[in-house]
Design a protein around this motif. Sequence first.
Motif, mmCIF file in Angstrom:
data_model
loop_
_atom_site.group_PDB
_atom_site.id
_atom_site.type_symbol
_atom_site.label_atom_id
_atom_site.label_comp_id
_atom_site.label_asym_id
_atom_site.label_seq_id
_atom_site.Cartn_x
_atom_site.Cartn_y
_atom_site.Cartn_z
ATOM 1 N N THR A 66 0.833 -1.206 0.000
ATOM 2 C CA THR A 66 0.000 0.000 0.000
ATOM 3 C C THR A 66 0.861 1.247 0.000
ATOM 4 O O THR A 66 0.606 2.202 -0.747
ATOM 5 N N ARG A 67 1.893 1.255 0.841
ATOM 6 C CA ARG A 67 2.779 2.416 0.890
ATOM 7 C C ARG A 67 3.535 2.573 -0.420
ATOM 8 O O ARG A 67 3.765 3.691 -0.897
ATOM 9 N N ALA A 68 3.906 1.470 -1.036
ATOM 10 C CA ALA A 68 4.609 1.547 -2.312
ATOM 11 C C ALA A 68 3.718 2.148 -3.390
ATOM 12 O O ALA A 68 4.179 2.940 -4.225
ATOM 13 N N VAL A 69 2.435 1.798 -3.398
ATOM 14 C CA VAL A 69 1.510 2.398 -4.360
ATOM 15 C C VAL A 69 1.390 3.898 -4.114
ATOM 16 O O VAL A 69 1.347 4.694 -5.055
ATOM 17 N N GLN A 70 1.339 4.307 -2.865
ATOM 18 C CA GLN A 70 1.266 5.729 -2.548
ATOM 19 C C GLN A 70 2.486 6.474 -3.083
ATOM 20 O O GLN A 70 2.372 7.565 -3.643
ATOM 21 N N GLU A 71 3.663 5.873 -2.924
ATOM 22 C CA GLU A 71 4.871 6.532 -3.418
ATOM 23 C C GLU A 71 4.931 6.517 -4.946
ATOM 24 O O GLU A 71 5.436 7.461 -5.566
ATOM 25 N N ALA A 72 4.413 5.454 -5.555
ATOM 26 C CA ALA A 72 4.357 5.420 -7.020
ATOM 27 C C ALA A 72 3.476 6.549 -7.542
ATOM 28 O O ALA A 72 3.819 7.233 -8.520
ATOM 29 N N LEU A 73 2.342 6.750 -6.891
ATOM 30 C CA LEU A 73 1.456 7.841 -7.306
ATOM 31 C C LEU A 73 2.109 9.192 -7.064
ATOM 32 O O LEU A 73 1.966 10.113 -7.881
ATOM 33 N N ALA A 74 2.844 9.328 -5.957
ATOM 34 C CA ALA A 74 3.533 10.594 -5.690
ATOM 35 C C ALA A 74 4.546 10.904 -6.788
ATOM 36 O O ALA A 74 4.684 12.057 -7.224
ATOM 37 N N LEU A 75 5.254 9.876 -7.264
ATOM 38 C CA LEU A 75 6.196 10.081 -8.370
ATOM 39 C C LEU A 75 5.463 10.544 -9.630
ATOM 40 O O LEU A 75 5.908 11.471 -10.324
ATOM 41 N N ALA A 76 4.344 9.874 -9.936
ATOM 42 C CA ALA A 76 3.589 10.230 -11.131
ATOM 43 C C ALA A 76 3.027 11.645 -11.023
ATOM 44 O O ALA A 76 3.029 12.401 -12.007
ATOM 45 N N ARG A 77 2.536 12.017 -9.860
ATOM 46 C CA ARG A 77 1.991 13.364 -9.678
ATOM 47 C C ARG A 77 3.075 14.417 -9.835
ATOM 48 O O ARG A 77 2.859 15.471 -10.432
ATOM 49 N N ALA A 78 4.255 14.136 -9.288
ATOM 50 C CA ALA A 78 5.355 15.093 -9.408
ATOM 51 C C ALA A 78 5.797 15.247 -10.861
ATOM 52 O O ALA A 78 6.145 16.345 -11.316
ATOM 53 N N ALA A 79 5.746 14.139 -11.620
ATOM 54 C CA ALA A 79 6.207 14.180 -13.005
ATOM 55 C C ALA A 79 5.197 14.846 -13.931
ATOM 56 O O ALA A 79 5.582 15.499 -14.910
#
Length: 409
Positions: A126-139
């Motif tokens: 779950t935390r990994a998905v949150q960080e994946a989304l954070a990367l996508a949002r930043a990009a």
Amino acid sequence: MAVTEPAPSAVTTAHEGTLRRQPVREPAARTYARALPIVPVRARGLTVEGPDGRRYLDCLSGAGTLPLGHNHPVVLEAVRRALDSVGPSPEPDPPAGDAFVAALRRTLPPGLVGCSRIRFCGPTGTRAVQEALALARAATGRDGLLVDGAGRTAPSAVRTEPFHDDPGADAPHPAAVLLEPVRGDTVLPVPDDLLRRTREVTTARGIPLIVDETRTGVGRTGTFWAVEHSGVTPDIMVLARSVGGSLPLAVLVHRTALDPGPGGAPTEVFRGNRLARAAGAATLAHVHEHGLAARAGRLGARMLDRLRELAAEHPHIGEVRGRGLLIGVELVDPETPAPAGTSRAPALAAAVQRACLQRGLILGRGGPDSGVLRLLPPLTLTDEQATAVLDRLADALATTSATPRRPGP
């Protein structure tokens, strides 16, 4: 460990303003013992043993966290070496020659070799998905998430919408699309054509594609990563559960273009301790070097064939599906046919699960109504063990479907 009557030595606890007597033997944690009336005390490979000495074939594999089964010698030795190294735990970001990173890079899909970065994050999927989304949002500078199957892991505060592979011109442009190659608890493989079409659409619209390999990675579906069946290369892969080789570990593999640079990514204290990395490196190397992914594909195909033959004899089996050693058996009520993919007989599934347990077989249930039997045996499963698993399941189905059923738990 099931205790139905308060033990003589019990403690009084307050819960929601009331007092109750809590047996001291009642487990506080949510473990196998909460869902199954056994407490494993010893385990090796496919086999677990209860306190009474009875042995069971474990086709849950810790919800998929044990690709090599319980207490595999390769994993135990790697953890012992890590303990003896007296290094810091949690350790800082690993050097370039870290054994886990090297082992993981040897297994990556071709499209990510040489153009990706590996990022350790909190130890859960779950935390990994949150960080994946954070990367996508930043990009992308965008918000929102389109999901298909993996939406259960999406952060609750994020706007999510179903993904369609042929959106109209006015369709939203989210930060990312999140997919599972095999959809969650229902064990429903996403068609390869749909994955390829999804990749085309997301590439054309500049939307990062996140593939959640939490359940499907490390050889379980017959390729090292399930996305390889379709030939698709995602922008971000979410890896957890099995990647830690039985210990909590979660990792992102993402295209270099999405790297936010120093200081531009979430920072956590526990980003993969040395024990989890050691266990994960040993597991990745063993699966890779011994061709266990390909073997899982061959053995899983034979198991699926036999289960489909079984389905022809049992009207209560609606569909048998899966990939490799990730298998689902959907149970239905033949008197009320339902569309494919819809579970209609959760009480029967619960009864079959209990009958399997009586025969020394542990398997899980999934789906929105828990009507799908799930089998996730370790990749070390032998031909003889696979036959034993199927024989016990067949006997449980034959006995249970012919007797009155009571509601499941």
